[in-house]
Design an enzyme around this catalytic site. Structure first.
Site, mmCIF file in Angstrom:
data_model
loop_
_atom_site.group_PDB
_atom_site.id
_atom_site.type_symbol
_atom_site.label_atom_id
_atom_site.label_comp_id
_atom_site.label_asym_id
_atom_site.label_seq_id
_atom_site.Cartn_x
_atom_site.Cartn_y
_atom_site.Cartn_z
ATOM 1 N N ASN A 1 47.357 47.221 50.883
ATOM 2 C CA ASN A 1 47.765 45.921 51.410
ATOM 3 C C ASN A 1 46.735 45.287 52.338
ATOM 4 O OD1 ASN A 1 50.215 46.032 50.029
ATOM 5 N ND2 ASN A 1 51.172 47.193 51.671
ATOM 6 N N CYS A 2 45.561 45.863 52.435
ATOM 7 C CA CYS A 2 44.512 45.339 53.309
ATOM 8 C C CYS A 2 43.780 44.196 52.597
ATOM 9 C CB CYS A 2 43.538 46.471 53.655
ATOM 10 S SG CYS A 2 42.016 45.949 54.443
#
Length: 120
Positions: A11-12
């Site tokens: 999710n970065c």
């Protein structure tokens, strides 16, 4: 061209940009989610040998701020490797690992190009 491995968090945003850049360049890569899969202590030691703790430890992360002072006092690569293995979200990301052993921390298209050109 050899396969490279990108270590990060799914999710970065920066990891997503790096993955997209590798795909657009036609560079075969494997993605390892540090939170879900973890990373071996010896691999972290190699990264520390290559780039040093100042580059590899993300001291701006929430995880770093939540550590107590004794944990933040990292002396030596062994202690740093233990800390990063215990808290993989402390690893500055993404980490691009080349089959040739080179490591690039963070994402920059020009830096990736240079590193990958040297890996041929």
């Amino acid at each position: 061209m050899s396969t490279v491995t990108l270590y990060g968090l799914k999710n970065c945003d920066t990891c997503t940009k790096a993955r997209r850049w590798l795909a657009t360049q036609g560079i075969d890569h494997r993605f390892v989610d540090l939170r879900a899969e973890g990373v071996e202590r010896e691999r972290i030691r190699r990264w520390l040998d290559e780039v040093g703790p100042e580059t590899l430890i993300n001291r701006r992360s929430r995880t770093w701020r939540e550590l107590d002072e004794s944990e933040r006092t990292v002396t030596g690569d062994g202690a740093a490797a233990d800390l990063l293995q215990q808290y993989p979200t402390l690893i500055k990301r993404p980490v691009l690992e080349l089959d040739t052993g080179g490591v690039v921390v963070g994402f920059s298209g020009p830096r990736y190009e240079t590193a990958l050109a040297g890996a041929d």
